[in-house]
Design an enzyme around this catalytic site. Structure first.
Site: not given
Ligand code: A3P
Length: 317
Positions: A67-68, A129, A151, A159, A285
């Protein structure tokens, strides 16, 4: 204990008392979906008061699917004329993506007060969400566009397990074993879950209304980011111009929003957003981290559920 009592109406408390709950009151089963206690008030207020505009753009995700990342990409894509992705003053360099693209139910509508959305310029970029069934009528009936990110279930679960444990520890609770969280996740008990139903609800819409719902996968975005960013821009009717192609604007956006770049910014290293440590939003990530955590049996269980639920609707991830 998961509720900020003073921000919650009696109506919401009454409703919650009537619902099944799980994980010691962390999740409530509301209209077929497991809603975190902290967002119940937000869901109710949002249902009552949110009016979609035809020009709205809504990012929909399950937690932990990236999401981020997508928030930062959508923000920089839609604002690229106003804010050059290479500019030293780009808002993403000093603001966490969740501040620039707020959640409807977790942020804007989370208290009993109705938020003032007049400061949002068109197109309004918002996120949620919630599964498709819990979107409002106006979102479904208007021309607003939905970008859905999913995903693979195994990485999403891993995660989530890490993330939930980091928030548990922060709140003075004990971390959970992977087994405990796994049993719940595979039974469908996870925030905004069942995860598979969340995904298929939007997948089906994207098949029927391809001009309204754009279905994107984290893994594909990681593998061919430029291609998918361009498709996303076309879907949002802001395709890159030939001049932008020459300048490589798509790649500038991807660089700005990369894990490497965002996770190393001061604004994302310290402090909290939405009660969560910002640093916990950036872990690895990468694709395939499940291999480091799931047993063969766990992996088979999730594969089986995924096959059952996804393949029957023609979805292969
Ligand atoms: P991991 O825990 O597998 O590292 P959300 O933003 O929905 O909470 O998801 C978090 C997941 O997105 C985490 O995965 C995080 O590390 C990954 N993430 C955050 N920023 C990212 C980016 N810029 N590019 C790719 N993945 C990213």
């Amino acid at each position: 204990s998961y509720l900020e009592e003073d921000k919650v109406t009696e109506e919401c408390k009454d409703l919650m008392r009537s619902l099944p709950s799980s994980e010691q009151g962390f999740l409530y089963q509301y209209q077929g979906s497991w809603i975190p206690a902290f967002s119940m008030q937000g869901v109710i207020s949002f249902h009552k008061h949110f009016q979609a505009h035809d020009t709205d753009i809504l990012l929909v995700t399950s937690p932990k699917v990236g999401t981020t990342w997508l928030k930062s990409i959508l923000f920089s894509l839609l604002n690229r004329v106003r804010y050059d992705p290479n500019a030293h003053q780009h808002p993403l360099l000093t603001n966490n993506p969740h501040k620039l693209v707020p959640f409807l139910e977790i942020d804007l509508y989370s208290t009993k007060q109705v938020p003032d959305l007049t400061s949002f310029t068109s197109p309004r970029l918002l996120s949620t969400h919630l599964p498709y069934s819990l979107l409002t009528r106006s979102m479904k009936d208007s021309m607003c566009k939905i970008v859905y990110l999913c995903r693979n279930p195994k990485d999403t679960f891993v995660s989530m397990w890490h993330f939930r444990n980091s928030t548990r520890v922060n709140q003075g609770m004990n971390p959970s074993t992977i087994k405990q969280d796994f049993d719940n996740f595979s039974k469908g008990i996870s925030p905004y879950g069942p995860y598979w139903d969340h995904v298929t609800s939007y997948w089906k819409e994207s098949l029927e209304k391809s001009e309204k719902v754009f279905f994107l996968e984290y893994e594909k975005m990681k593998e061919q980011p430029t291609i998918y960013l361009k498709k996303l821009a076309e879907f949002l009717e802001c395709a890159f111009s030939p001049e932008e192609e020459v300048k490589g604007v798509a790649d500038d956006i991807l660089r700005l929003c990369s894990f490497e770049n965002l996770s190393n910014l001061e604004v994302n290293k310290r402090g909290k957003i939405l009660m969560v440590n910002k640093a916990a939003l950036f872990r690895r990530g990468e694709v395939g981290d499940w291999m480091n955590h799931l047993t063969a049996e766990m992996s088979e269980t999730l594969d089986r559920i995924t096959k059952e639920k996804f393949h029957s609707v023609g979805l292969k991830v």
